[in-house]
Design a protein around this motif. Structure first.
Motif, PDB file in Angstrom:
ATOM      1  N   VAL A 131     -11.994  18.260 -29.866  1.00  0.00           N
ATOM      2  CA  VAL A 131     -12.257  18.396 -28.434  1.00  0.00           C
ATOM      3  C   VAL A 131     -11.092  17.779 -27.674  1.00  0.00           C
ATOM      4  O   VAL A 131     -10.661  16.663 -27.986  1.00  0.00           O
ATOM      5  CB  VAL A 131     -13.570  17.683 -28.038  1.00  0.00           C
ATOM      6  N   LEU A 132     -10.576  18.487 -26.667  1.00  0.00           N
ATOM      7  CA  LEU A 132      -9.525  17.965 -25.810  1.00  0.00           C
ATOM      8  C   LEU A 132     -10.159  17.334 -24.580  1.00  0.00           C
ATOM      9  O   LEU A 132     -11.000  17.945 -23.920  1.00  0.00           O
ATOM     10  CB  LEU A 132      -8.580  19.092 -25.378  1.00  0.00           C
ATOM     11  N   GLY A 183     -21.123  11.866 -26.826  1.00  0.00           N
ATOM     12  CA  GLY A 183     -21.665  13.159 -26.424  1.00  0.00           C
ATOM     13  C   GLY A 183     -20.817  13.708 -25.298  1.00  0.00           C
ATOM     14  O   GLY A 183     -20.519  12.989 -24.337  1.00  0.00           O
ATOM     15  N   PHE A 184     -20.384  14.958 -25.412  1.00  0.00           N
ATOM     16  CA  PHE A 184     -19.529  15.581 -24.407  1.00  0.00           C
ATOM     17  C   PHE A 184     -20.107  16.920 -23.977  1.00  0.00           C
ATOM     18  O   PHE A 184     -20.570  17.701 -24.806  1.00  0.00           O
ATOM     19  CB  PHE A 184     -18.119  15.863 -24.953  1.00  0.00           C
ATOM     20  N   GLY A 185     -20.005  17.200 -22.662  1.00  0.00           N
ATOM     21  CA  GLY A 185     -20.228  18.541 -22.153  1.00  0.00           C
ATOM     22  C   GLY A 185     -18.910  19.281 -22.270  1.00  0.00           C
ATOM     23  O   GLY A 185     -17.879  18.767 -21.832  1.00  0.00           O
ATOM     24  N   VAL A 186     -18.913  20.457 -22.868  1.00  0.00           N
ATOM     25  CA  VAL A 186     -17.657  21.144 -23.168  1.00  0.00           C
ATOM     26  C   VAL A 186     -17.683  22.613 -22.770  1.00  0.00           C
ATOM     27  O   VAL A 186     -18.750  23.202 -22.562  1.00  0.00           O
ATOM     28  CB  VAL A 186     -17.302  21.049 -24.679  1.00  0.00           C
ATOM     29  N   ALA A 202     -12.067  26.210 -25.478  1.00  0.00           N
ATOM     30  CA  ALA A 202     -10.643  26.119 -25.152  1.00  0.00           C
ATOM     31  C   ALA A 202     -10.090  27.530 -24.972  1.00  0.00           C
ATOM     32  O   ALA A 202     -10.319  28.400 -25.815  1.00  0.00           O
ATOM     33  CB  ALA A 202      -9.899  25.384 -26.260  1.00  0.00           C
ATOM     34  N   ASP A 203      -9.384  27.752 -23.884  1.00  0.00           N
ATOM     35  CA  ASP A 203      -8.821  29.079 -23.637  1.00  0.00           C
ATOM     36  C   ASP A 203      -7.380  29.157 -24.149  1.00  0.00           C
ATOM     37  O   ASP A 203      -6.835  28.190 -24.688  1.00  0.00           O
ATOM     38  CB  ASP A 203      -8.915  29.447 -22.158  1.00  0.00           C
ATOM     39  N   GLU A 204      -6.759  30.301 -23.949  1.00  0.00           N
ATOM     40  CA  GLU A 204      -5.396  30.524 -24.437  1.00  0.00           C
ATOM     41  C   GLU A 204      -4.411  29.524 -23.834  1.00  0.00           C
ATOM     42  O   GLU A 204      -3.514  29.038 -24.508  1.00  0.00           O
ATOM     43  CB  GLU A 204      -4.951  31.959 -24.140  1.00  0.00           C
ATOM     44  N   PHE A 218     -12.646  23.061 -28.240  1.00  0.00           N
ATOM     45  CA  PHE A 218     -13.358  22.842 -26.984  1.00  0.00           C
ATOM     46  C   PHE A 218     -12.584  21.897 -26.074  1.00  0.00           C
ATOM     47  O   PHE A 218     -11.742  21.132 -26.520  1.00  0.00           O
ATOM     48  CB  PHE A 218     -14.752  22.255 -27.251  1.00  0.00           C
ATOM     49  N   VAL A 219     -12.936  21.944 -24.779  1.00  0.00           N
ATOM     50  CA  VAL A 219     -12.385  21.044 -23.769  1.00  0.00           C
ATOM     51  C   VAL A 219     -13.560  20.366 -23.075  1.00  0.00           C
ATOM     52  O   VAL A 219     -14.480  21.043 -22.600  1.00  0.00           O
ATOM     53  CB  VAL A 219     -11.537  21.810 -22.732  1.00  0.00           C
TER      54      VAL A 219
END
Length: 163
Positions: free
Chosen positions: A4-5, A25-28, A31-33, A47-48
């Protein structure tokens, strides 16, 4: 395991510090191009984390197994101001016994990421770079020269062992 970024700017003000071995815990969002291009060739996060700009698409939780600082080279350009730079400006709060004077530079700084320059450096965890009063913890240095390339902390790559 999932990568995750976390964007540095988003985490700096209101992210809770954590370390390798902690449960998070992260809401994500996926990850896009653009994210994959930014992180190449060092990483390919799936994911971001997001809590400002977008609504999370899903929640990820688990134990942090690794954290790395994601730095990217940025080229600075000094763009001359149009017209004459204004004279010294004086700023103060109403009723204050103090004031600061600021003389603007004859240029505006712009920064552009250099593609393919991402690098990961291991960290023990992620802290905060802005304190409770909103002050940045590190003072800025002098303005870079025109065309100078410097590495910037763009974010953190967090590897999570999902629940």
């Amino acid at each position: 395991m999932v990568d995750v970024l976390l964007w540095e700017w988003e985490w700096a003000c209101c992210g809770e510090p954590f370390a390798v071995g902690d449960r998070v815990g992260f809401g994500v969002v996926e990850a896009d191009e653009g994210v994959r291009e930014l992180c190449a060739p060092a990483a390919a996060p799936e994911f971001v984390e997001t809590h400002h700009e977008r609504e999370p698409e899903l929640q990820i939780s688990g134990v942090v197994r690794a954290v790395s600082a994601l730095t990217v080279a940025h080229r600075t350009t000094r763009v001359p101001r149009r017209g004459r730079a204004s004279e010294t400006a004086r700023f103060s709060a109403p009723g204050a016994e103090w004031a600061i004077e600021v003389r603007p530079t004859p240029y505006v700084l712009t920064s552009e990421r250099c593609p393919g320059t991402a690098r990961l450096d291991p960290l023990p965890g992620v802290g905060r770079t802005i304190d409770e009063d909103g002050d940045e913890s590190a003072a800025p240095g002098p303005d870079p020269a025109d065309g100078e390339i410097r590495r910037h902390l763009d974010g953190y790559l967090v590897t999570i062992d999902e629940d």
